[in-house]
Motif scaffolding. Structure first.
Motif, PDB file in Angstrom:
ATOM      1  N   ARG A   1      -5.661  13.660   0.520  1.00 17.32           N
ATOM      2  CA  ARG A   1      -4.275  13.503   0.075  1.00 17.32           C
ATOM      3  C   ARG A   1      -3.358  13.763   1.262  1.00 17.32           C
ATOM      4  N   ILE A   2      -2.345  12.892   1.429  1.00 18.58           N
ATOM      5  CA  ILE A   2      -1.433  13.016   2.558  1.00 18.58           C
ATOM      6  C   ILE A   2       0.010  12.890   2.092  1.00 18.58           C
ATOM      7  N   ASP A   3       0.927  13.297   2.977  1.00 15.40           N
ATOM      8  CA  ASP A   3       2.365  13.110   2.747  1.00 15.40           C
ATOM      9  C   ASP A   3       2.905  12.383   3.970  1.00 15.40           C
ATOM     10  N   HIS A   4       3.295  11.123   3.797  1.00 17.48           N
ATOM     11  CA  HIS A   4       3.784  10.279   4.883  1.00 17.48           C
ATOM     12  C   HIS A   4       5.306  10.320   4.902  1.00 17.48           C
ATOM     13  N   PRO A   5       5.938  10.409   6.092  1.00 22.00           N
ATOM     14  CA  PRO A   5       7.403  10.521   6.149  1.00 22.00           C
ATOM     15  C   PRO A   5       8.151   9.329   5.541  1.00 22.00           C
ATOM     16  N   GLU A   6       7.554   8.134   5.577  1.00 24.81           N
ATOM     17  CA  GLU A   6       8.227   6.949   5.037  1.00 24.81           C
ATOM     18  C   GLU A   6       7.784   6.621   3.609  1.00 24.81           C
ATOM     19  N   TYR A   7       6.482   6.736   3.323  1.00 20.09           N
ATOM     20  CA  TYR A   7       5.955   6.280   2.045  1.00 20.09           C
ATOM     21  C   TYR A   7       5.788   7.384   1.010  1.00 20.09           C
TER      22      TYR A   7
ATOM     23  N   VAL B   1      -5.933   8.613   0.281  1.00 17.91           N
ATOM     24  CA  VAL B   1      -6.708   7.690   1.103  1.00 17.91           C
ATOM     25  C   VAL B   1      -7.769   7.057   0.208  1.00 17.91           C
ATOM     26  N   THR B   2      -7.737   5.716   0.099  1.00 21.57           N
ATOM     27  CA  THR B   2      -8.678   5.016  -0.767  1.00 21.57           C
ATOM     28  C   THR B   2      -9.708   4.207   0.011  1.00 21.57           C
ATOM     29  N   ASN B   3      -9.477   4.016   1.317  1.00 22.66           N
ATOM     30  CA  ASN B   3     -10.450   3.321   2.155  1.00 22.66           C
ATOM     31  C   ASN B   3     -10.126   3.658   3.608  1.00 22.66           C
ATOM     32  N   VAL B   4     -11.138   3.590   4.451  1.00 26.46           N
ATOM     33  CA  VAL B   4     -10.957   3.868   5.874  1.00 26.46           C
ATOM     34  C   VAL B   4     -11.644   2.750   6.645  1.00 26.46           C
ATOM     35  N   SER B   5     -10.892   2.129   7.563  1.00 24.53           N
ATOM     36  CA  SER B   5     -11.488   1.122   8.435  1.00 24.53           C
ATOM     37  C   SER B   5     -11.507   1.683   9.855  1.00 24.53           C
ATOM     38  N   SER B   6     -11.912   0.881  10.812  1.00 23.67           N
ATOM     39  CA  SER B   6     -11.998   1.368  12.183  1.00 23.67           C
ATOM     40  C   SER B   6     -10.625   1.657  12.784  1.00 23.67           C
TER      41      SER B   6
ATOM     42  N   THR C   1      -3.041   4.705  -1.156  1.00 20.84           N
ATOM     43  CA  THR C   1      -2.272   4.364  -2.348  1.00 20.84           C
ATOM     44  C   THR C   1      -1.228   5.452  -2.531  1.00 20.84           C
ATOM     45  N   PHE C   2       0.039   5.057  -2.353  1.00 17.69           N
ATOM     46  CA  PHE C   2       1.157   5.991  -2.453  1.00 17.69           C
ATOM     47  C   PHE C   2       1.742   5.952  -3.857  1.00 17.69           C
TER      48      PHE C   2
ATOM     49  N   THR D   1      -1.297   0.170   4.389  1.00 15.87           N
ATOM     50  CA  THR D   1      -2.237   0.517   5.449  1.00 15.87           C
ATOM     51  C   THR D   1      -1.451   1.226   6.537  1.00 15.87           C
ATOM     52  N   ILE D   2      -2.002   2.307   7.032  1.00 16.82           N
ATOM     53  CA  ILE D   2      -1.355   3.036   8.123  1.00 16.82           C
ATOM     54  C   ILE D   2      -2.387   3.270   9.218  1.00 16.82           C
TER      55      ILE D   2
END
Length: 175
Positions: free
Chosen positions: A9-15, A20-25, A31-32, A39-40
């Motif tokens: 779980r995160i807190d993003h300054p804009e969103y 986190v529902t998926n992680v790529s490279s 999902t906010f 995607t960030i």
């Protein structure tokens, strides 16, 4: 940099707050609560509320969620939240008549929502046509061609969509 796992779980300054529902490279798929799926970058600035370390699953939550959305779209009037391109957020649509009467203004988000509703209703109509027991195959093909042309007429609005997968697609040229 420590990699966050799925479920963090995160807190993003804009969103705002999200999971986190998926992680790529290169990206986290998050999902906010207020802004839906975004995607960030892995190294983006955000606060970690609760980190899950290296939670790797052969099927990500994102994949499960996408499958569920497709099932719901197929069998009901429930549709995914469609993201508008960032450059249009906060903008407005101005209709300026040539006869000198007052302009008509509306938030671009309102206009975008109406375009998405039209698209969703066309998709429902398409599904009802395809599953109809009262239409023969030729009638279904004929009606499907009309729907394809409707989508083609709406391609001008594709500039409003954030992701290409949400675009209207009409008949493709044969050249």
């Amino acid at each position: 940099m420590k990699l966050l796992g799925i479920g963090s779980r995160i807190d993003h300054p804009e969103y705002g707050k999200g999971v986190v529902t998926n992680v790529s490279s290169k990206h986290y798929w998050v999902t906010f609560l207020e802004n839906g799926l975004e995607t960030i970058d892995l190294d983006a600035e955000f606060e970690v509320i609760e980190g899950v370390e290296e939670e790797v699953d052969s099927v990500s939550f994102f994949d499960v969620e996408r499958s569920l959305v497709k099932i719901l779209e197929k069998w009901s009037d429930t549709h995914e939240k469609v993201a508008m391109a960032d450059k249009w957020k906060g903008g407005k649509l101005i209709l300026e008549p040539d006869d000198g009467t007052a302009n008509k203004e509306m938030p671009i988000e309102t206009f975008f929502h109406k375009i998405v509703m039209v698209r969703d209703r066309i998709r429902v109509m398409e599904q009802k046509i395809n599953s109809s027991k009262n239409l023969d195959d030729q009638e279904k093909v004929d009606l499907q061609q009309y729907i394809t042309r409707i989508y083609g007429s709406l391609t001008s609005f594709n500039v409003l969509f954030k992701t290409k997968s949400d675009h209207f697609v009409g008949e493709r040229s044969k050249g």
